[in-house]
Design an enzyme around this catalytic site. Structure first.
Site, PDB file in Angstrom:
ATOM      1  N   LYS A   1       0.865  -1.197   0.000  1.00 56.36           N
ATOM      2  CA  LYS A   1       0.000   0.000   0.000  1.00 56.36           C
ATOM      3  C   LYS A   1       0.886   1.226   0.000  1.00 56.36           C
ATOM      4  O   LYS A   1       2.011   1.189   0.504  1.00 56.36           O
ATOM      5  CB  LYS A   1      -0.898   0.014   1.244  1.00 56.36           C
TER       6      LYS A   1
HETATM    7  P1  NAD Z   1     -12.724   8.462  -2.700  1.00 54.64           P
HETATM    8  O1  NAD Z   1     -11.690   9.454  -2.374  1.00 54.64           O
HETATM    9  O2  NAD Z   1     -13.149   8.297  -4.110  1.00 54.64           O
HETATM   10  O3  NAD Z   1     -14.047   8.738  -1.858  1.00 54.64           O
HETATM   11  C1  NAD Z   1     -14.092   8.871  -0.476  1.00 54.64           C
HETATM   12  C2  NAD Z   1     -15.407   9.552  -0.144  1.00 54.64           C
HETATM   13  O4  NAD Z   1     -15.583   9.566   1.274  1.00 54.64           O
HETATM   14  C3  NAD Z   1     -15.447  11.003  -0.625  1.00 54.64           C
HETATM   15  O5  NAD Z   1     -16.710  11.277  -1.178  1.00 54.64           O
HETATM   16  C4  NAD Z   1     -15.209  11.793   0.658  1.00 54.64           C
HETATM   17  O6  NAD Z   1     -15.790  13.082   0.623  1.00 54.64           O
HETATM   18  C5  NAD Z   1     -15.879  10.892   1.688  1.00 54.64           C
HETATM   19  N1  NAD Z   1     -15.351  11.085   3.034  1.00 54.64           N
HETATM   20  C6  NAD Z   1     -14.061  11.259   3.418  1.00 54.64           C
HETATM   21  N2  NAD Z   1     -13.978  11.407   4.739  1.00 54.64           N
HETATM   22  C7  NAD Z   1     -15.243  11.307   5.209  1.00 54.64           C
HETATM   23  C8  NAD Z   1     -15.816  11.366   6.493  1.00 54.64           C
HETATM   24  N3  NAD Z   1     -15.053  11.565   7.563  1.00 54.64           N
HETATM   25  N4  NAD Z   1     -17.149  11.217   6.608  1.00 54.64           N
HETATM   26  C9  NAD Z   1     -17.929  11.012   5.527  1.00 54.64           C
HETATM   27  N5  NAD Z   1     -17.441  10.949   4.276  1.00 54.64           N
HETATM   28  C10 NAD Z   1     -16.121  11.098   4.123  1.00 54.64           C
HETATM   29  O7  NAD Z   1     -12.192   7.084  -2.086  1.00 54.64           O
HETATM   30  P2  NAD Z   1     -12.588   5.607  -2.509  1.00 54.64           P
HETATM   31  O8  NAD Z   1     -11.616   5.166  -3.547  1.00 54.64           O
HETATM   32  O9  NAD Z   1     -14.044   5.520  -2.761  1.00 54.64           O
HETATM   33  O10 NAD Z   1     -12.205   4.819  -1.167  1.00 54.64           O
HETATM   34  C11 NAD Z   1     -13.084   4.750  -0.059  1.00 54.64           C
HETATM   35  C12 NAD Z   1     -12.667   3.587   0.823  1.00 54.64           C
HETATM   36  O11 NAD Z   1     -12.681   2.379   0.047  1.00 54.64           O
HETATM   37  C13 NAD Z   1     -11.268   3.671   1.412  1.00 54.64           C
HETATM   38  O12 NAD Z   1     -11.256   3.049   2.675  1.00 54.64           O
HETATM   39  C14 NAD Z   1     -10.434   2.844   0.445  1.00 54.64           C
HETATM   40  O13 NAD Z   1      -9.258   2.337   1.050  1.00 54.64           O
HETATM   41  C15 NAD Z   1     -11.409   1.749   0.127  1.00 54.64           C
HETATM   42  N6  NAD Z   1     -11.139   1.042  -1.125  1.00 54.64           N
HETATM   43  C16 NAD Z   1     -11.072   1.696  -2.307  1.00 54.64           C
HETATM   44  C17 NAD Z   1     -10.828   0.981  -3.471  1.00 54.64           C
HETATM   45  C18 NAD Z   1     -10.824   1.621  -4.839  1.00 54.64           C
HETATM   46  O14 NAD Z   1     -10.764   0.878  -5.837  1.00 54.64           O
HETATM   47  N7  NAD Z   1     -10.910   2.925  -4.974  1.00 54.64           N
HETATM   48  C19 NAD Z   1     -10.609  -0.408  -3.412  1.00 54.64           C
HETATM   49  C20 NAD Z   1     -10.687  -1.053  -2.178  1.00 54.64           C
HETATM   50  C21 NAD Z   1     -10.964  -0.310  -1.047  1.00 54.64           C
END
Ligand code: NAD
Length: 476
Positions: free
Chosen positions: A107
């Site tokens: 990561k």
């Molecule tokens: P992203 O940046 O696209 O979206 C995150 C969202 O959460 C945003 O809309 C942001 O405004 C919101 N957010 C942030 N802090 C917040 C809070 N305190 N309260 C409420 N909303 C909040 O990120 P993502 O890629 O969607 O990732 C989200 C989660 O999923 C993370 O934990 C990431 O590790 C996990 N994840 C992502 C992927 C991927 O392919 N992108 C894969 C596996 C896991």
């Protein structure tokens, strides 16, 4: 310890690992080898921006190399730190093992709030971060392959791929150095939405098992289930959109950084997303009731709670207040180990992160294979498949006419049956198959072992068992 007095994110992951390992028969030395993070590289670099030099701190952590390359996203967030990156790298190891993606766990993170920089500045910063990692083989198609995570997306991945190409001009497999690229830069169709799509497939699989649904105190199908989503970013948006449009779920709450909105009749996810893009938050969205205290949204009544934002949002302070009977961890680590224990004792069913959000790495695996094979999935077979289907349909129609039965194949059936699968359909099929198989492997442990009472422990046991087997095969 975290600020809430609970174990840190990494300790939390270790506690979950320990619970599973205690039920397995692993030699203590091997257990320790699997648990620890192999290496974390910290880089500080300067970029000239707005007339001054700004210094950024980034990390790339490799948890395990039992398979190479190690795989895991790069996160852009202001509070990224070593503990968090190591926790996420460990989760990647277990996640890849659970979905049988042949990777170690890794990561990366960069301490930055991407909202404070424009596209050009973000490109400069991303290029420099990539340069630092590439020159140390921390980005490399054979050793370490990043992907998007919070705060990053297709754009950043395309820049990383381009930076790698500039520094490795004769590497014919260079595009495989990073996944999550846009299709026109060597990516694969279906990757952007893969994690959210995987959340949907995970829930579909869960609801295929009435016993499991009953354990959560629910019944029936996904149709009509009331859903709360936290975080309408890449993962949350796609999960919420697919569940509401394709599965009949009613998304009653969307929680974002600035609060939550609620509409018992269901929110239009695309409209909410457009509103957030334009206004920076959910406040003021006309078709929902706004509440300023976002975290309180997690405590509202629903059938399914989908935390899809950040880690640690459900912890020992609010776990007792959670009313959802079913939680699916779309984010990584949204429940602390303490919250997990409280909720398990309350009888809440938790579909754990190492399974629930594995759709991203699964499709990343397909993208990596596509890059190494230098050919789009389906390109060789699609028209041949169509030709064979035409043969059958023509023959059926001939038989029907000759025998005077007069059967007619419906145009809809013909249209669907005759069409050969393209890349997107193949990606969806591979993802669906992966999510079903992984659920069944966890479920088997959950239902056959009296000492395993939850899906997380079962998932860890499957994953750790596979990692252990591969270390043993190496002679460890
Ligand atoms: P992203 O940046 O696209 O979206 C995150 C969202 O959460 C945003 O809309 C942001 O405004 C919101 N957010 C942030 N802090 C917040 C809070 N305190 N309260 C409420 N909303 C909040 O990120 P993502 O890629 O969607 O990732 C989200 C989660 O999923 C993370 O934990 C990431 O590790 C996990 N994840 C992502 C992927 C991927 O392919 N992108 C894969 C596996 C896991």
């Amino acid at each position: 310890m975290s600020a809430t007095g609970e174990p840190s994110f990494r300790q939390s992951v270790d506690l979950m690992f320990n619970r599973a390992a205690s039920l397995m028969d692993l030699p203590p030395g091997l257990e320790e080898k699997i648990r620890v993070c192999n290496a974390t590289y910290t880089v500080r670099f300067g970029v000239r921006l707005r007339g001054e030099i700004r210094t950024f701190t980034g990390y790339r952590s490799v948890h395990s190399e039992h398979f190479e390359p190690a795989k895991g996203g790069i996160r852009y967030a202001p509070n990224v730190h070593q503990d968090e990156v190591e926790a996420l790298a460990a989760l990647m190891t277990y996640k890849c093992a659970l979905v049988e993606a042949p990777f170690g766990g890794s990561k990366g993170g960069l301490c930055i709030d991407p909202r404070h920089y424009d596209d050009f500045e973000l490109e400069q910063i991303t290029r420099r971060f990539a340069y630092e990692l590439i020159k140390r083989d921390m980005i490399n198609p054979a050793q370490n392959v990043p992907a998007p995570d919070m705060g990053t997306g297709e754009k950043e991945m395309a820049i990383i791929a381009d930076q790698y190409a500039r520094m490795n001009t004769t590497d014919i497999n260079g595009k495989a150095c990073v996944t999550g690229k846009p299709p026109h830069a060597g990516g694969i169709r279906g990757r952007v939405e893969a994690t959210g799509r995987g959340v949907e497939y995970a829930l579909q699989e869960f609801f295929r098992h009435p016993d499991d649904v009953k354990t959560a105190g629910l019944s029936g199908t996904l149709d009509g289930k009331r859903v709360i989503v936290q975080g309408l970013g890449n993962v949350g948006y796609h999960a919420a959109k697919f569940l509401s449009i394709e599965d009949g779920c009613i998304v009653t709450h969307v929680i974002e950084r600035d609060g939550f909105i609620m509409n018992p009749k269901g929110l239009n996810i695309d409209a909410v997303r457009d509103w957030i893009t334009e206004h920076g938050g959910v406040k003021g969205y006309p078709e929902g009731e706004y509440h300023e205290e976002g975290l309180k949204g997690l405590e509202e009544e629903c059938d399914i709670l989908i935390p899809a934002a950040i880690e640690g949002v459900i912890n020992m302070h609010n776990a007792h207040e959670i009313k959802a009977p079913l939680i699916i961890e779309a984010a990584n680590g949204p429940l602390t180990a303490g919250a997990d224990e409280i909720l398990r004792h309350k009888g809440v069913v938790i579909i754990p992160d190492l399974y629930a959000n594995a759709g991203g790495v699964t499709v990343s695996y397909f993208e990596w294979v596509k890059n190494l094979s230098h050919i789009r999935f389906g390109r060789m077979q699609r028209r041949q498949e169509e030709a064979r289907h035409h043969l059958i349909v023509n023959e059926l129609e001939r038989l029907s006419a000759d025998s005077g039965v007069g059967w007619q194949l419906s145009p809809d059936f013909k249209e669907k049956y005759l069409r050969g699968a393209d890349e997107l359909e193949l990606v969806r099929s591979g993802l669906d198959d992966t999510m079903r198989a992984a659920y069944q492997s966890m479920r088997e442990v959950w239902h056959t072992r009296n000492d395993v009472s939850d899906l997380r422990t079962a998932g860890f046991m499957v994953a750790v068992g596979r990692v252990a087997a591969s270390y043993r095969a190496k002679g460890l």
